[in-house]
Scaffold this motif. Structure first.
Motif, PDB file in Angstrom:
ATOM      1  N   MET A   1       0.855  -1.154   0.000  1.00 27.04           N
ATOM      2  CA  MET A   1       0.000   0.000   0.000  1.00 27.04           C
ATOM      3  C   MET A   1       0.913   1.232   0.000  1.00 27.04           C
ATOM      4  SD  MET A   1      -2.914   0.769   2.839  1.00 27.04           S
ATOM      5  CE  MET A   1      -2.260  -0.349   4.033  1.00 27.04           C
ATOM      6  N   SER A   2       0.585   2.204  -0.826  1.00 27.33           N
ATOM      7  CA  SER A   2       1.407   3.411  -0.878  1.00 27.33           C
ATOM      8  C   SER A   2       0.513   4.639  -0.960  1.00 27.33           C
ATOM      9  CB  SER A   2       2.357   3.358  -2.076  1.00 27.33           C
ATOM     10  OG  SER A   2       1.628   3.290  -3.273  1.00 27.33           O
ATOM     11  N   LEU A   3       1.084   5.764  -0.601  1.00 30.10           N
ATOM     12  CA  LEU A   3       0.364   7.029  -0.606  1.00 30.10           C
ATOM     13  C   LEU A   3       0.441   7.678  -1.976  1.00 30.10           C
ATOM     14  CD1 LEU A   3       1.717   8.490   2.736  1.00 30.10           C
ATOM     15  CD2 LEU A   3      -0.548   7.545   2.346  1.00 30.10           C
ATOM     16  N   SER A   4      -0.531   8.524  -2.250  1.00 25.96           N
ATOM     17  CA  SER A   4      -0.477   9.318  -3.474  1.00 25.96           C
ATOM     18  C   SER A   4       0.698  10.289  -3.354  1.00 25.96           C
ATOM     19  CB  SER A   4      -1.779  10.096  -3.650  1.00 25.96           C
ATOM     20  OG  SER A   4      -1.861  11.132  -2.673  1.00 25.96           O
ATOM     21  N   PRO A   5       1.173  10.827  -4.467  1.00 23.47           N
ATOM     22  CA  PRO A   5       2.292  11.776  -4.406  1.00 23.47           C
ATOM     23  C   PRO A   5       2.009  12.984  -3.505  1.00 23.47           C
ATOM     24  CG  PRO A   5       2.005  11.013  -6.648  1.00 23.47           C
ATOM     25  CD  PRO A   5       0.837  10.470  -5.859  1.00 23.47           C
ATOM     26  N   ALA A   6       0.791  13.494  -3.523  1.00 24.08           N
ATOM     27  CA  ALA A   6       0.444  14.651  -2.681  1.00 24.08           C
ATOM     28  C   ALA A   6       0.506  14.280  -1.203  1.00 24.08           C
ATOM     29  CB  ALA A   6      -0.943  15.169  -3.040  1.00 24.08           C
ATOM     30  N   HIS A   7      -0.022  13.112  -0.865  1.00 19.78           N
ATOM     31  CA  HIS A   7       0.008  12.673   0.530  1.00 19.78           C
ATOM     32  C   HIS A   7       1.432  12.343   0.962  1.00 19.78           C
ATOM     33  CE1 HIS A   7      -4.469  11.578   0.132  1.00 19.78           C
ATOM     34  NE2 HIS A   7      -4.337  12.748   0.731  1.00 19.78           N
ATOM     35  N   ARG A   8       2.199  11.776   0.073  1.00 26.92           N
ATOM     36  CA  ARG A   8       3.597  11.477   0.387  1.00 26.92           C
ATOM     37  C   ARG A   8       4.355  12.767   0.695  1.00 26.92           C
ATOM     38  NH1 ARG A   8       6.627   7.173  -0.031  1.00 26.92           N
ATOM     39  NH2 ARG A   8       5.046   6.043  -1.193  1.00 26.92           N
ATOM     40  N   GLN A   9       4.103  13.825  -0.082  1.00 27.05           N
ATOM     41  CA  GLN A   9       4.761  15.111   0.147  1.00 27.05           C
ATOM     42  C   GLN A   9       4.372  15.675   1.513  1.00 27.05           C
ATOM     43  OE1 GLN A   9       7.167  16.671  -1.467  1.00 27.05           O
ATOM     44  NE2 GLN A   9       7.148  18.294   0.060  1.00 27.05           N
ATOM     45  N   LEU A  10       3.090  15.588   1.865  1.00 25.15           N
ATOM     46  CA  LEU A  10       2.654  16.052   3.180  1.00 25.15           C
ATOM     47  C   LEU A  10       3.315  15.250   4.293  1.00 25.15           C
ATOM     48  CD1 LEU A  10      -1.163  16.696   2.700  1.00 25.15           C
ATOM     49  CD2 LEU A  10       0.578  18.388   3.280  1.00 25.15           C
ATOM     50  N   LEU A  11       3.482  13.963   4.073  1.00 28.90           N
ATOM     51  CA  LEU A  11       4.130  13.108   5.063  1.00 28.90           C
ATOM     52  C   LEU A  11       5.602  13.499   5.234  1.00 28.90           C
ATOM     53  CD1 LEU A  11       3.397  10.769   6.920  1.00 28.90           C
ATOM     54  CD2 LEU A  11       4.088   9.220   5.111  1.00 28.90           C
ATOM     55  N   VAL A  12       6.269  13.809   4.147  1.00 27.76           N
ATOM     56  CA  VAL A  12       7.663  14.260   4.210  1.00 27.76           C
ATOM     57  C   VAL A  12       7.753  15.578   4.985  1.00 27.76           C
ATOM     58  CG1 VAL A  12       9.566  15.179   2.805  1.00 27.76           C
ATOM     59  CG2 VAL A  12       8.422  13.056   2.145  1.00 27.76           C
ATOM     60  N   GLU A  13       6.823  16.490   4.726  1.00 33.01           N
ATOM     61  CA  GLU A  13       6.812  17.770   5.427  1.00 33.01           C
ATOM     62  C   GLU A  13       6.540  17.577   6.918  1.00 33.01           C
ATOM     63  OE1 GLU A  13       3.977  20.194   3.354  1.00 33.01           O
ATOM     64  OE2 GLU A  13       5.112  20.090   1.476  1.00 33.01           O
ATOM     65  N   ALA A  14       5.611  16.686   7.248  1.00 32.87           N
ATOM     66  CA  ALA A  14       5.312  16.401   8.654  1.00 32.87           C
ATOM     67  C   ALA A  14       6.535  15.818   9.349  1.00 32.87           C
ATOM     68  CB  ALA A  14       4.121  15.449   8.764  1.00 32.87           C
ATOM     69  N   TYR A  15       7.238  14.932   8.676  1.00 31.19           N
ATOM     70  CA  TYR A  15       8.440  14.325   9.238  1.00 31.19           C
ATOM     71  C   TYR A  15       9.501  15.391   9.512  1.00 31.19           C
ATOM     72  CZ  TYR A  15      12.531  11.333   9.686  1.00 31.19           C
ATOM     73  OH  TYR A  15      13.675  10.723  10.136  1.00 31.19           O
ATOM     74  N   ALA A  16       9.651  16.326   8.599  1.00 35.76           N
ATOM     75  CA  ALA A  16      10.619  17.408   8.784  1.00 35.76           C
ATOM     76  C   ALA A  16      10.254  18.250  10.003  1.00 35.76           C
ATOM     77  CB  ALA A  16      10.701  18.280   7.532  1.00 35.76           C
ATOM     78  N   GLN A  17       8.970  18.497  10.198  1.00 37.10           N
ATOM     79  CA  GLN A  17       8.525  19.261  11.362  1.00 37.10           C
ATOM     80  C   GLN A  17       8.800  18.494  12.654  1.00 37.10           C
ATOM     81  OE1 GLN A  17       7.238  22.423  11.555  1.00 37.10           O
ATOM     82  NE2 GLN A  17       7.731  22.605   9.404  1.00 37.10           N
ATOM     83  N   LEU A  18       8.588  17.195  12.619  1.00 39.20           N
ATOM     84  CA  LEU A  18       8.873  16.370  13.799  1.00 39.20           C
ATOM     85  C   LEU A  18      10.363  16.391  14.136  1.00 39.20           C
ATOM     86  CD1 LEU A  18       6.552  13.330  13.084  1.00 39.20           C
ATOM     87  CD2 LEU A  18       6.270  15.039  14.884  1.00 39.20           C
ATOM     88  N   GLN A  19      11.191  16.333  13.107  1.00 38.12           N
ATOM     89  CA  GLN A  19      12.650  16.394  13.335  1.00 38.12           C
ATOM     90  C   GLN A  19      13.048  17.746  13.930  1.00 38.12           C
ATOM     91  OE1 GLN A  19      14.032  15.280   9.350  1.00 38.12           O
ATOM     92  NE2 GLN A  19      15.022  13.514  10.305  1.00 38.12           N
ATOM     93  N   GLU A  20      12.438  18.815  13.426  1.00 35.93           N
ATOM     94  CA  GLU A  20      12.734  20.149  13.954  1.00 35.93           C
ATOM     95  C   GLU A  20      12.336  20.234  15.426  1.00 35.93           C
ATOM     96  OE1 GLU A  20      11.336  24.791  13.499  1.00 35.93           O
ATOM     97  OE2 GLU A  20      10.906  23.426  11.851  1.00 35.93           O
ATOM     98  N   ALA A  21      11.151  19.733  15.752  1.00 27.36           N
ATOM     99  CA  ALA A  21      10.689  19.762  17.142  1.00 27.36           C
ATOM    100  C   ALA A  21      11.625  18.946  18.030  1.00 27.36           C
ATOM    101  CB  ALA A  21       9.260  19.236  17.238  1.00 27.36           C
ATOM    102  N   THR A  22      12.042  17.794  17.553  1.00 28.52           N
ATOM    103  CA  THR A  22      12.953  16.945  18.319  1.00 28.52           C
ATOM    104  C   THR A  22      14.270  17.661  18.582  1.00 28.52           C
ATOM    105  OG1 THR A  22      11.966  14.952  17.395  1.00 28.52           O
ATOM    106  CG2 THR A  22      14.164  14.730  18.325  1.00 28.52           C
ATOM    107  N   GLN A  23      14.798  18.302  17.562  1.00 26.92           N
ATOM    108  CA  GLN A  23      16.070  19.018  17.719  1.00 26.92           C
ATOM    109  C   GLN A  23      15.931  20.162  18.715  1.00 26.92           C
ATOM    110  OE1 GLN A  23      19.151  18.146  16.351  1.00 26.92           O
ATOM    111  NE2 GLN A  23      19.738  19.570  17.952  1.00 26.92           N
ATOM    112  N   LEU A  24      14.829  20.887  18.637  1.00 22.30           N
ATOM    113  CA  LEU A  24      14.626  21.995  19.567  1.00 22.30           C
ATOM    114  C   LEU A  24      14.541  21.499  21.009  1.00 22.30           C
ATOM    115  CD1 LEU A  24      12.057  24.094  17.505  1.00 22.30           C
ATOM    116  CD2 LEU A  24      14.419  24.736  18.054  1.00 22.30           C
ATOM    117  N   VAL A  25      13.814  20.415  21.222  1.00 22.05           N
ATOM    118  CA  VAL A  25      13.697  19.859  22.573  1.00 22.05           C
ATOM    119  C   VAL A  25      15.055  19.368  23.067  1.00 22.05           C
ATOM    120  CG1 VAL A  25      12.667  18.000  23.949  1.00 22.05           C
ATOM    121  CG2 VAL A  25      11.238  19.323  22.379  1.00 22.05           C
TER     122      VAL A  25
END
Length: 80
Positions: free
Chosen positions: A1-25
């Motif tokens: 099962m895979s995500l559409s390209p638009a959903h995959r892009q949103l997932l990549v962006e969400a992951y980047a935000q999670l990494q930023e939050a982790t680094q800040l903490v």
């Protein structure tokens, strides 16, 4: 099962935000940054959560947008 390209892009962006939050903490906990970055970490987590929730809601409304590659991914042997 895979995500559409638009959903995959949103997932990549969400992951980047999670990494930023982790680094800040981590920076706060190790003393490299002050507690004033706590709000920025919370904001990054909230942005990630909104993106993930958006994907979840869209897929719940239209499951056909989720591409299925089950047969391509299934490498199990058929039952006897």
């Amino acid at each position: 099962m895979s995500l559409s390209p638009a959903h995959r892009q949103l997932l990549v962006e969400a992951y980047a935000q999670l990494q930023e939050a982790t680094q800040l903490v981590q920076d706060i906990l190790t003393g490299r940054a002050g507690f004033e970055l706590f709000d920025a970490a919370c904001d990054a987590l909230n942005v990630a959560a909104v993106k993930l929730r958006f994907i979840q809601l869209e897929l719940a409304e239209n499951p056909a947008e989720m591409e299925t590659d089950i047969t391509a991914e299934d490498d199990t042997l058929p039952p006897d």
